[in-house]
Design a protein around this motif. Sequence first.
Motif, short mmCIF file in Angstrom:
data_model
loop_
_atom_site.label_atom_id
_atom_site.label_comp_id
_atom_site.label_asym_id
_atom_site.label_seq_id
_atom_site.Cartn_x
_atom_site.Cartn_y
_atom_site.Cartn_z
N SER A 179 -7.04 1.94 1.44
CA SER A 179 -7.26 3.05 2.14
C SER A 179 -8.63 2.66 2.85
O SER A 179 -9.67 2.95 2.61
N ALA B 184 -10.32 0.16 6.47
CA ALA B 184 -10.29 -0.36 7.88
C ALA B 184 -11.72 -0.61 8.24
O ALA B 184 -12.61 0.02 7.96
N GLY C 8 -13.80 10.39 1.62
CA GLY C 8 -12.68 9.80 2.45
C GLY C 8 -11.57 10.19 1.72
O GLY C 8 -11.34 10.66 0.78
N VAL D 207 -12.52 2.87 -1.75
CA VAL D 207 -13.29 4.24 -2.14
C VAL D 207 -14.91 3.71 -2.25
O VAL D 207 -15.38 3.04 -3.05
N LEU E 96 -2.99 3.64 4.85
CA LEU E 96 -3.26 4.82 5.52
C LEU E 96 -3.07 4.31 6.94
O LEU E 96 -3.86 3.48 7.44
N ILE F 56 -15.21 12.15 15.88
CA ILE F 56 -14.14 12.91 14.98
C ILE F 56 -14.19 14.06 15.21
O ILE F 56 -13.08 15.01 15.01
N ALA G 146 -16.20 6.53 7.76
CA ALA G 146 -15.48 5.44 8.70
C ALA G 146 -15.41 6.27 10.14
O ALA G 146 -15.60 5.81 10.88
N TYR H 292 -10.45 5.11 20.47
CA TYR H 292 -9.94 4.49 19.16
C TYR H 292 -9.86 2.89 19.54
O TYR H 292 -8.56 2.52 19.55
N ASP I 123 -14.03 -7.40 -1.38
CA ASP I 123 -13.93 -7.50 0.26
C ASP I 123 -12.68 -8.14 0.61
O ASP I 123 -12.36 -9.43 0.30
P1 NAD Z 1 -13.80 5.81 4.48
O1 NAD Z 1 -14.89 5.52 5.05
O2 NAD Z 1 -13.83 6.74 3.21
O3 NAD Z 1 -12.80 4.62 3.86
C1 NAD Z 1 -12.97 3.39 4.58
C2 NAD Z 1 -13.35 2.36 3.23
O4 NAD Z 1 -13.03 0.94 3.71
C3 NAD Z 1 -14.86 2.63 3.03
O5 NAD Z 1 -15.04 2.91 1.62
C4 NAD Z 1 -15.46 1.17 3.43
O6 NAD Z 1 -16.19 0.76 2.49
C5 NAD Z 1 -13.94 0.34 3.17
N1 NAD Z 1 -14.10 -0.91 3.77
C6 NAD Z 1 -14.38 -1.31 4.97
N2 NAD Z 1 -14.27 -2.81 5.03
C7 NAD Z 1 -13.84 -3.38 4.10
C8 NAD Z 1 -13.46 -4.41 3.44
N3 NAD Z 1 -13.54 -5.69 4.16
N4 NAD Z 1 -13.09 -4.64 2.29
C9 NAD Z 1 -13.12 -3.68 1.37
N5 NAD Z 1 -13.34 -2.45 1.75
C10 NAD Z 1 -13.70 -2.24 3.09
O7 NAD Z 1 -12.94 6.53 5.64
P2 NAD Z 1 -11.41 6.95 5.89
O8 NAD Z 1 -11.57 7.59 7.11
O9 NAD Z 1 -11.08 7.63 4.63
O10 NAD Z 1 -10.66 5.78 5.65
C11 NAD Z 1 -9.42 5.37 4.95
C12 NAD Z 1 -8.06 4.83 5.69
O11 NAD Z 1 -7.69 6.22 6.37
C13 NAD Z 1 -8.43 3.93 6.81
O12 NAD Z 1 -7.40 2.91 6.78
C14 NAD Z 1 -8.44 4.68 7.98
O13 NAD Z 1 -8.26 4.21 9.14
C15 NAD Z 1 -7.30 5.84 7.84
N6 NAD Z 1 -7.35 6.91 8.57
C16 NAD Z 1 -8.44 7.96 8.85
C17 NAD Z 1 -8.62 8.82 9.50
C18 NAD Z 1 -9.68 10.04 9.71
O14 NAD Z 1 -9.78 10.75 10.83
N7 NAD Z 1 -10.76 9.73 8.80
C19 NAD Z 1 -7.27 9.52 10.29
C20 NAD Z 1 -6.22 8.49 10.02
C21 NAD Z 1 -6.13 7.33 9.05
#
Ligand code: NAD
Length: 286
Positions: free
Chosen positions: A120, A122, A15, A10, A170, A231, A224, A182, A73
């Motif tokens: 959550s 990636a 997100g 978060v 997720l 997107i 992200a 992707y 991290d």
């Molecule tokens: P988001 O940017 O809110 O969340 C991704 C978070 O990962 C960020 O807060 C970032 O700071 C953190 N992060 C990255 N590298 C890190 C590390 N090494 N250590 C700790 N934190 C780290 O974006 P989101 O899209 O909500 O992503 C959350 C999850 O949802 C991810 O797994 C993403 O693949 C998945 N997801 C997203 C979508 C979409 O369309 N947004 C669709 C399917 C799945």
Amino acid sequence: KGKRAFIAGVADDNGYGWAIAKSLAAAGAEILVGTWVPALNIFETSLRRGKFDESRVLPDGSLMEITKVYPLDAVFDNLDAVPEDIKTNKRYAGSSNWTVQEVAESVKQDFGSIDILVHSLANGPEVSKPLLETSRNGYLAALSASSYSYVSLLKHFLPLMKPGGSSISLTYIASERIIPGYGGGMSSAKAALESDTRVLAFEAGRKNKIRVNTISAGPLRSRAAKAIGFIDTMIEYSMANAPLQKELSADEVGNTAAFLASPLASAITGAVIYVDNGLNAMGVGI
Ligand code: NAD
């Protein structure tokens, strides 16, 4: 008595992690979050200055409280794994105890236990490159940040989790269908995450009575996702072709996470749960 959740990933209010935090808070859970070290300062400052107050409003009108924000991290398991250039990096040197093992130890010291673990996060440095053009380092970095990070988190938090607890990650359908764009090994990383969900469900279920599931979410305009670059196309595609022709709201994923974390889902483990307006069920776009 309320449950306690640790949500890794978060760093703003756009997100899935934020939406999951809200749904869990609305259901009465105490919220702890893990925030990526380089994003920590701006997240904490924004939180303190009330920048997220509007999006902190819960259905009953109260504001979601985040009890504690931990720098994290998830690419580093412990201090021994942290290279010198990261240790001395200005953004990292300002925080401490942000490796996975140290965060789990801090949460244990602060609170003793948790009931719910959410992954959550990636990251794929070469996500905009096709797989055929992805370097070994880029591929391994995607797997490290997006897949092994979950194995490591669950491994280190499992001893803190009460039997009956629930762990959620997720994922994205690019793991099983071709989603051009992707790239960088991110499709591979999600395939690993889904396979690991099954194996971890077995291991954590037998050993600790913990359930392990993953939510395959539809497209959301998160920070992200915007970085990936396609997107808006994905959201339009889903609106045009999914059985339910509406924009997916992050709350719908949050509510599913709250369900999966609750006793209502007490027999669900090792599952990939689609929260995507049904798009996964389509065979052709129409
Ligand atoms: P988001 O940017 O809110 O969340 C991704 C978070 O990962 C960020 O807060 C970032 O700071 C953190 N992060 C990255 N590298 C890190 C590390 N090494 N250590 C700790 N934190 C780290 O974006 P989101 O899209 O909500 O992503 C959350 C999850 O949802 C991810 O797994 C993403 O693949 C998945 N997801 C997203 C979508 C979409 O369309 N947004 C669709 C399917 C799945």
